[in-house]
Scaffold this active site. Structure first.
Site, PDB file in Angstrom:
ATOM      1  N   HIS A 105       2.457  -4.096  -0.008  1.00 15.68           N
ATOM      2  CA  HIS A 105       2.829  -2.888   0.731  1.00 15.68           C
ATOM      3  C   HIS A 105       4.176  -2.336   0.285  1.00 15.68           C
ATOM      4  CE1 HIS A 105       0.299  -5.083   3.897  1.00 15.68           C
ATOM      5  NE2 HIS A 105      -0.463  -4.189   3.335  1.00 15.68           N
ATOM      6  N   HIS A 130      13.715  -3.305   1.666  1.00 15.79           N
ATOM      7  CA  HIS A 130      12.534  -2.920   0.891  1.00 15.79           C
ATOM      8  C   HIS A 130      12.530  -1.404   0.727  1.00 15.79           C
ATOM      9  CE1 HIS A 130      11.291  -2.681   5.135  1.00 15.79           C
ATOM     10  NE2 HIS A 130      10.742  -1.559   4.730  1.00 15.79           N
ATOM     11  N   HIS A 132      10.264   2.468   0.191  1.00 16.95           N
ATOM     12  CA  HIS A 132       9.062   3.279   0.341  1.00 16.95           C
ATOM     13  C   HIS A 132       9.145   4.451  -0.632  1.00 16.95           C
ATOM     14  CE1 HIS A 132       7.843   1.387   4.205  1.00 16.95           C
ATOM     15  NE2 HIS A 132       9.143   1.247   4.374  1.00 16.95           N
ATOM     16  N   HIS A 149      14.956   0.600   3.351  1.00 23.17           N
ATOM     17  CA  HIS A 149      15.067   0.098   4.715  1.00 23.17           C
ATOM     18  C   HIS A 149      15.743  -1.270   4.707  1.00 23.17           C
ATOM     19  CE1 HIS A 149      11.500   2.739   6.235  1.00 23.17           C
ATOM     20  NE2 HIS A 149      12.640   3.398   6.171  1.00 23.17           N
ATOM     21  N   THR A 218       7.458   1.009  10.842  1.00 24.77           N
ATOM     22  CA  THR A 218       6.619   2.051  10.226  1.00 24.77           C
ATOM     23  C   THR A 218       5.368   1.449   9.598  1.00 24.77           C
ATOM     24  OG1 THR A 218       7.681   1.983   8.042  1.00 24.77           O
ATOM     25  CG2 THR A 218       8.676   3.431   9.712  1.00 24.77           C
ATOM     26  N   THR A 219       5.131   0.176   9.861  1.00 28.65           N
ATOM     27  CA  THR A 219       3.938  -0.512   9.366  1.00 28.65           C
ATOM     28  C   THR A 219       3.305  -1.263  10.531  1.00 28.65           C
ATOM     29  OG1 THR A 219       5.294  -2.430   8.792  1.00 28.65           O
ATOM     30  CG2 THR A 219       4.880  -0.827   7.049  1.00 28.65           C
TER      31      THR A 219
HETATM   32 ZN   LIG Z   1      10.121   0.130   5.728  1.00 25.67          ZN
END
Ligand SMILES: [Zn+2]
Length: 272
Positions: A105, A130, A132, A149, A218-219
């Protein structure tokens, strides 16, 4: 999220796993465990087709993704922000080894213990960061090529505060130089370049002005009750660094669509 799943979802997941997800490891994102332990329990969601964010709420244990009224990310608008009294976060980041994991992800950097953020009388531990692509939050209608993030956990190890940093194309980021030349390309793959160190302080913009609001992971499982601090000033990475992440198989895009504000207040602060 190590919850039991229903048979139908197991069947669905099995089919999807066999066709789409070839490796054995996956993590939640903001909710990720800060270790290299692997699990297949979170491999059932993604960003495209039947795994897309519109369907996350249909999965057992993930209903809040659809029903929650304080979800992230959101559209950040300078003119619409309030100016309440806000505690300014103070960053106490130490140097960490570079340890990366492609979760399927995102690419997650597990951070060595000993780094914290303080807000008022509360202290949280930097557990991992991590990326995005493209950005999840937008600022004044602008979507950025990447968003970082920095995930901080409370005393129970639960994600409690995330610092978001929008990333624009510009100068090379020296702190990420080695790491971004060794990004793990495939799900479940780890990368820890020998001797590589970084300090997450170098991943914060010089200007510490920020937006603040109450949001969620957000996941999946989209857990609410998270404090979000999104820096107003973007961080620069070079075009080659941005491209290195964008070209990772299966991770572009890995951004959740904007979520409704539902009456929440977004605060803005100069950071000083
Ligand atoms: Zn994130």
């Amino acid at each position: 999220m190590l919850l039991s799943r229903t048979d139908s979802v197991r069947a669905l997941r099995g089919a999807l796993l066999s066709s789409l997800l070839l490796a054995s490891s996956a993590f939640a994102d903001e909710g990720a465990r800060a270790s290299f332990t692997t699990s297949s329990e979170d491999a059932h969601w993604g960003y495209d087709q039947t795994l897309s964010p519109e369907h996350w709420g249909e999965l057992p244990g993930d209903a809040v993704c659809a029903q929650g009224v304080a979800q992230s990310p959101i559209a950040l608008v300078t003119a619409g922000a309030a100016h309440p009294r806000l505690d300014v976060p103070s960053f106490h980041y130490a140097t960490s080894r570079v340890r990366m994991l492609n979760t399927g992800h995102t690419v997650q950097f597990t951070y060595d213990s000993g780094s914290t953020i303080r807000v008022g009388s509360n202290e949280y531990k930097l557990a991992q960061f991590h990326f995005h692509t493209p950005s999840e939050h937008t600022k004044d209608g602008v979507e950025y090529p990447l968003e970082l993030h920095l995930v901080h956990t409370d005393a129970n190890g639960t994600p409690a505060l995330v610092v978001g940093v929008l990333i624009e194309e510009g100068a090379v980021n020296a702190a990420l130089f080695t790491a971004f030349r060794h990004l793990p390309r495939h799900m479940g793959e780890e990368s820890a370049p020998a001797g590589a160190l970084l300090n997450a302080s170098a991943l914060l913009p010089h200007d510490k002005a920020f937006f603040q609001y109450a949001g969620s992971l957000t996941t999946p499982p989209c857990t609410q009750g998270l404090q979000w601090y999104v820096m107003k000033q973007p961080l620069q990475l070079s075009d080659a660094q941005i491209a290195a992440f964008e070209r990772l198989p299966h991770l572009n895009p890995n951004n959740r669509p904007l979520q409704p504000l539902n009456g929440r207040t977004v605060g803005a602060h100069s950071g000083r």
